[in-house]
Design an enzyme around this catalytic site. Structure first.
Site, PDB file in Angstrom:
ATOM      1  N   GLY A   1      17.139  36.651 -29.389  1.00 41.73           N
ATOM      2  CA  GLY A   1      16.385  36.983 -28.493  1.00 41.73           C
ATOM      3  C   GLY A   1      14.878  35.761 -28.914  1.00 41.73           C
TER       4      GLY A   1
ATOM      5  N   CYS B   1       9.487  28.612 -28.943  1.00 42.86           N
ATOM      6  CA  CYS B   1       9.838  29.941 -28.279  1.00 42.86           C
ATOM      7  C   CYS B   1       8.738  29.867 -26.551  1.00 42.86           C
ATOM      8  CB  CYS B   1       8.392  31.384 -28.518  1.00 42.86           C
ATOM      9  SG  CYS B   1       8.607  31.488 -30.308  1.00 42.86           S
TER      10      CYS B   1
END
EC number: 2.3.1.181
Length: 213
Positions: free
Chosen positions: A72, A169
């Site tokens: 993820g 991120c």
């Protein structure tokens, strides 16, 4: 009968792809009697792009390879001086939900840093662990057949400059931090045992066997 024991593998400095492949093979072939494992590893410089990763977050990779990952999250950087911990756990057997595992990993890092006198915290809007506004630990997981793989990456005494080549991120301008900014003597060799001790405590102190590569 299943014994609650975890195998801990200290793998040293390794390329990303063979370790990723080994994680997949382990998860695909494990069954209900397979012991859980925790892998401690550092990687040679690499950007890994998460499953939902967008290409625009990779600004200028230069000579550092970009590898697609099925964890993820968005893009991150791995390099020497960063302690990576992969958690290969049977969540069903441990009665752990995915959100609970994320919280457990974040708390592992918060507790480890607290022992060093560094106050850190998770953030509801952006998984990982932060010191002030700066990110010190990234987190990315995948669950398959009720079992977790991938894990966390804690910046210890690494070169942080490659993070400037990406939006870490997926956050433009996200500042990164490392333990050695507060504790110059910090190395992966002295941080890994603390990290391991803290995650095992949160997993109710199972027996463990330490295996070095």
């Amino acid at each position: 009968m299943y014994q609650d024991k975890i195998l801990v593998r200290q793998l040293g400095l390794q390329p990303y792809e063979p370790i990723s492949q080994a994680m997949h093979e382990f998860t695909d072939t494990r069954d209900d009697s397979t012991l859980d494992e925790i892998w401690l590893v550092e990687h040679y410089p690499v950007f890994t792009q998460g499953q939902a990763g967008k290409a625009e977050h990779i600004l200028m990779p230069g000579d550092i390879p970009v590898i697609q990952s099925d964890r993820g999250g968005q893009v991150t950087y791995h390099g020497p001086g960063q302690q990576v911990m992969y958690v290969l756990l049977n969540l069903k057997r441990r009665k752990l939900g995915v959100r609970e595992l994320v919280t457990l990993l974040e708390q592992t890092v918060v507790n480890t840093l607290a022992e060093l006198g560094i106050e850190a915290h998770p953030r509801a809007d952006a998984p990982g662990v932060y010191v002030g506004e700066k990110k010190i630990c990234s987190l990315g997981l995948r669950i398959r057949r009720g079992c977790s793989f991938h894990g966390l990456a804690l910046n210890v005494n690494m070169d942080l400059s490659p993070f400037l080549r990406i939006n870490p991120c997926g956050y433009a301008g996200m500042e990164m931090a490392k333990i050695s900014q507060w504790k110059p003597e910090a190395t992966t060799n002295n941080i890994a045992p603390r990290l391991l001790e803290n995650i095992l405590a949160l997993l109710n102190n199972p027996d463990f066997e330490y295996i070095t590569a």
